[in-house]
Design a protein around this motif. Structure first.
Motif, PDB file in Angstrom:
ATOM      1  N   TYR A  95     -37.944 -10.998  22.973  1.00  0.00           N
ATOM      2  CA  TYR A  95     -39.121 -11.334  24.042  1.00  0.00           C
ATOM      3  C   TYR A  95     -38.579 -11.756  25.199  1.00  0.00           C
ATOM      4  CZ  TYR A  95     -42.353 -10.470  20.238  1.00  0.00           C
ATOM      5  OH  TYR A  95     -43.198  -9.845  19.039  1.00  0.00           O
ATOM      6  N   GLU A  99     -39.095 -10.127  28.898  1.00  0.00           N
ATOM      7  CA  GLU A  99     -39.630 -10.921  30.113  1.00  0.00           C
ATOM      8  C   GLU A  99     -38.598 -10.527  31.282  1.00  0.00           C
ATOM      9  OE1 GLU A  99     -42.251 -12.720  30.819  1.00  0.00           O
ATOM     10  OE2 GLU A  99     -42.918 -12.240  29.077  1.00  0.00           O
ATOM     11  N   GLU A 100     -37.226 -10.704  30.967  1.00  0.00           N
ATOM     12  CA  GLU A 100     -36.227 -10.710  32.094  1.00  0.00           C
ATOM     13  C   GLU A 100     -36.163  -9.215  32.666  1.00  0.00           C
ATOM     14  OE1 GLU A 100     -31.404 -11.051  32.226  1.00  0.00           O
ATOM     15  OE2 GLU A 100     -32.431 -12.300  30.815  1.00  0.00           O
ATOM     16  N   ALA A 102     -38.928  -6.875  32.915  1.00  0.00           N
ATOM     17  CA  ALA A 102     -40.376  -6.553  32.651  1.00  0.00           C
ATOM     18  C   ALA A 102     -40.602  -5.411  33.354  1.00  0.00           C
ATOM     19  CB  ALA A 102     -41.105  -7.565  33.056  1.00  0.00           C
TER      20      ALA A 102
END
Length: 131
Positions: A95, A99-100, A102
């Motif tokens: 996850y 996020e990194e 996206a």
């Protein structure tokens, strides 16, 4: 080489059910223990039936424990087992990676949605020609 019991298949088998990793993540976010209603509110888009089915499978597999309190109305609480806690680290890493990256994920999602729209339009055109 990658037979039916190889490690990559066994790992992916755990997460092939859409909601498994998200349920584990949600329980983890709530301190490792939460009630059904909290999970339902934390996971928009999951139906009650799918949540119940996923929780039962995860309980059967030993990832979560279910505790029923003798009160009216019934209160059920789910908590991570030691086995379930083992899966939190790779889920959180995945996850965080998401996020990194996206922007890259958004591009893939757009491409997938565009393909689905094209298929829907093609299907409608086929239906019109069949009439």
């Amino acid at each position: 080489m990658l037979d039916e019991n190889c490690i990559p298949r066994r790992v992916l088998e755990i997460f092939c059910v859409k909601w498994t990793s998200m349920v584990l993540h949600a329980i983890h976010l709530h301190g490792g223990c939460c009630r059904t209603g909290v999970l339902q509110r934390t996971l928009p888009g999951i139906s009650k039936k799918m949540l119940t089915q996923t929780l039962r499978e995860m309980e059967r597999d030993g990832m979560i424990a279910r505790k029923v309190y003798p009160v009216v109305p019934p209160m059920v609480e789910y908590s991570l087992t030691p086995l379930g806690q083992l899966f939190i680290e790779p889920i959180e890493m995945l996850y965080a990676w998401g996020e990194e990256h996206a922007d890259a994920l958004k591009k893939i999602t757009r491409r997938r949605k565009a393909s689905a729209s094209k298929r829907n339009l093609d299907g409608k055109a086929d239906a019109k020609t069949q009439k």
